[in-house]
Design an enzyme around this catalytic site. Structure first.
Site, PDB file in Angstrom:
ATOM      1  N   ASP A   8       0.857  -1.176   0.000  1.00 47.90           N
ATOM      2  CA  ASP A   8       0.000   0.000   0.000  1.00 47.90           C
ATOM      3  C   ASP A   8       0.899   1.232   0.000  1.00 47.90           C
ATOM      4  OD1 ASP A   8      -2.111  -1.708   0.117  1.00 47.90           O
ATOM      5  OD2 ASP A   8      -2.799  -1.118   2.119  1.00 47.90           O
ATOM      6  N   ASP A 129     -15.098  -2.833  -1.259  1.00 46.93           N
ATOM      7  CA  ASP A 129     -14.700  -2.617   0.128  1.00 46.93           C
ATOM      8  C   ASP A 129     -15.956  -2.369   0.956  1.00 46.93           C
ATOM      9  OD1 ASP A 129     -12.118  -2.691  -0.921  1.00 46.93           O
ATOM     10  OD2 ASP A 129     -12.053  -0.514  -1.184  1.00 46.93           O
TER      11      ASP A 129
END
Length: 241
Positions: A8, A129
């Site tokens: 990330d 998500d």
């Protein structure tokens, strides 16, 4: 089942967030290329990359870091974060990204996802998500009224390579994946599902592998790898065994 070690990117560095909060970021490596190379050396078949700044900005922000990753490994890379139009999809696929992950735009403009799937077969995934069972977008900053399954079903016949399902309430806190919700989603759709969020140990990987028949095809792990709770090579052997 495939292990996707995660990188990330925030401000050019490899970080992990807690519960998806940008102000709860821990920096683990300032050299994304070296981090990717270490994953590949451990036997990773894929690397999962997210441009966190890009997810909030709605456009690529950590492009230089992504390009360093691509230059450092020969294994396929899947990339999400800030990919909201066809030009950006084409740009990243042209630069060597093997698969783009479309998240916010999957909710806002599902026809773009379907068009991309037609133009680039097998190279488009949808990232869903969830917070409290509802789809979150804009870097997890907004929650919609749509359920995960409702959004996933929109792409059943679109040719999506995979649905990447992240439970935000589990992400970065090492409490274990939402196994029940992930398996239920995988059974309800024909598209392969990649689990993400909360993986904390080899035990969690074993539990996910036990549900492989449901349609769970892979698992993303980040913090547990960086914390040393999961060894990449050992995890790959477990999932392949």
């Amino acid at each position: 089942m495939i292990l996707f070690p995660a990188i990330d990117l925030k401000d050019g560095a490899c970080v992990r967030l807690k519960l998806g909060l940008m102000d709860q970021a821990t920096v683990f490596n300032t050299d994304p290329g070296a981090q990717a190379a270490s994953f590949a050396a451990a036997g990773a078949e894929w690397i999962h990359v997210v441009d966190l700044n890009g997810a909030f900005a709605g456009r690529p922000v950590n492009g230089a870091a992504v390009e360093r990753i691509l230059a450092s490994v020969s294994v396929p890379v899947q990339l999400g974060g800030g990919i909201r139009d066809m030009d950006t999809i084409e740009m990243w696929l042209g630069k060597g990204v093997s698969r783009v992950i479309l998240g916010t735009v999957a909710l806002r403009n599902p026809e773009l996802v379907k068009d991309a799937c037609r133009r680039f077969p097998g190279r488009v995934a949808v990232g869903i998500d969830a917070k409290g069972g509802k789809v979150a977008v804009e870097g997890w900053a907004e929650t919609s009224n749509l359920t995960v399954l409702e959004l996933a079903l929109k792409f059943e016949d679109a040719g999506v390579a995979a649905i990447i399902y992240t439970d935000i309430d589990r992400d970065g806190v090492l409490t274990g994946p939402n196994l029940a919700a992930t398996a239920a989603l995988a059974r309800a759709i024909s598209t392969p599902v990649i689990a993400s969020g909360g993986v904390s140990s080899l035990y969690d990987l074993k539990a996910l592998k036990a549900e492989a028949d449901s349609g769970i095809a892979g698992v993303i792990s980040g913090r547990a790898i960086y914390d040393g709770r999961i060894d990449v090579a050992e995890a790959i052997r477990l999932l392949k065994d």
